[in-house]
Design a protein around this motif. Structure first.
Motif, PDB file in Angstrom:
ATOM      1  N   VAL A   1       5.747  30.582  92.152  1.00  0.00           N
ATOM      2  CA  VAL A   1       5.883  29.614  93.499  1.00  0.00           C
ATOM      3  C   VAL A   1       5.474  28.227  92.765  1.00  0.00           C
ATOM      4  N   VAL A   2       6.575  27.538  93.350  1.00  0.00           N
ATOM      5  CA  VAL A   2       6.044  25.828  93.119  1.00  0.00           C
ATOM      6  C   VAL A   2       5.779  25.259  94.388  1.00  0.00           C
ATOM      7  N   ALA A   3       4.371  24.799  94.618  1.00  0.00           N
ATOM      8  CA  ALA A   3       4.071  24.462  95.904  1.00  0.00           C
ATOM      9  C   ALA A   3       4.102  22.854  95.844  1.00  0.00           C
ATOM     10  N   ALA A   4       4.768  22.206  96.577  1.00  0.00           N
ATOM     11  CA  ALA A   4       4.848  20.645  96.191  1.00  0.00           C
ATOM     12  C   ALA A   4       4.383  20.166  97.552  1.00  0.00           C
ATOM     13  N   ASN A   5       3.029  19.461  97.462  1.00  0.00           N
ATOM     14  CA  ASN A   5       2.098  19.026  98.616  1.00  0.00           C
ATOM     15  C   ASN A   5       2.629  17.634  98.624  1.00  0.00           C
TER      16      ASN A   5
END
Length: 196
Positions: free
Chosen positions: A146-150
Motif C-alpha cells: 500500500v502506497v498511502a499518499a497523504n
C-alpha cells in the motif's frame, strides 16, 4: 481512456514524459444526459503510455464531508501493469478495502488520503496502522503493498494537511514514511514485483 479534464490531461502528459504511473485525485463533475451534474471524489491513474488506465470514483463516502457534495462510485478500480495488478483507494475507503479488492489479487494499492494527525498518535495512527495493517493487510487481509499518499499544504490555508505519507508491506509493516507534516517531498521504497 481519454479524460476531458484539462488538469488531468496535463498530468497524463507528464506521466508519459517521465515514464511513470501517476495517481491524479480531483473533484469530477459528471453530466449524464440532460440531468443535473453529479460530483465525485475521483482518482485517475495515468500510465507511462500517456493514457488514463484507471478511472475510480470513491465508493465509501464519509458522510461528515463527502456526503454533502459527492455521489457514490459503484465499482473498484484496478489495472494489470508490468509490475502486477494495481488498485486505487481513496481515504474513507479504508472501511471497504477488503470488500472492494478481496478477490482482485492486488500487487499494490495506490491510496490517496486526506487524514489529519501524526502517524504515531490520533486517527492517522488508528487507520493507517491498526485498521489498514491489522484488518486489511497481512495474514487475513489483502496481502498487497500500500502506497498511502497523504495531503499536505502550506501555512497560508486554514487546513494545514497532515503529511506523513507511508508505504506498507504485504504483511502490514510500514516500510517507509515521510516524517513531514507540511511541504513538498518524495517518499519511495523498493518493493518486489508481483510473483505470479
Amino acid at each position: 481512456m481519454v479524460c476531458p479534464f484539462r488538469i488531468v490531461q496535463k498530468l497524463v502528459a507528464l506521466a508519459k514524459e517521465l515514464q511513470v504511473y501517476m495517481t491524479i485525485p480531483f473533484v469530477e463533475e459528471a453530466k449524464e444526459g440532460e440531468a443535473e451534474s453529479r460530483f465525485f471524489n475521483t482518482v485517475c491513474l495515468a500510465g507511462p503510455s500517456g493514457e488514463v488506465v484507471v478511472h475510480y470514483r470513491k465508493t465509501h463516502l464519509w458522510d461528515y464531508v463527502d456526503g454533502s457534495w459527492a455521489s457514490r462510485g459503484d465499482s473498484p478500480g484496478f489495472v494489470e501493469t508490468e509490475f502486477g495488478r494495481v488498485g486505487i483507494g481513496i481515504c474513507y475507503d479504508v472501511h471497504r478495502l477488503a470488500q472492494l479488492y478481496s478477490n482482485a489479487n492486488l500487487w499494490a494499492l495506490l491510496y490517496s488520503v486526506a487524514w489529519v494527525g501524526h502517524p504515531t498518535d490520533g486517527p492517522t495512527e488508528r487507520w493507517f496502522r491498526k485498521d489498514l495493517s491489522e484488518k486489511y493487510l497481512g495474514r487475513d487481509g489483502l496481502k498487497c503493498f500500500v502506497v498511502a499518499a497523504n495531503w499536505s499544504t502550506d501555512r497560508e490555508y486554514f487546513w494545514d494537511g497532515a503529511g506523513y505519507s507511508s508505504i506498507y508491506g504485504q504483511d502490514g509493516q510500514r516500510l517507509a514514511y515521510l516524517d513531514l507534516e507540511v511541504g513538498d517531498s518524495i517518499l519511495y521504497s523498493d518493493i518486489p514485483f508481483h510473483s505470479s
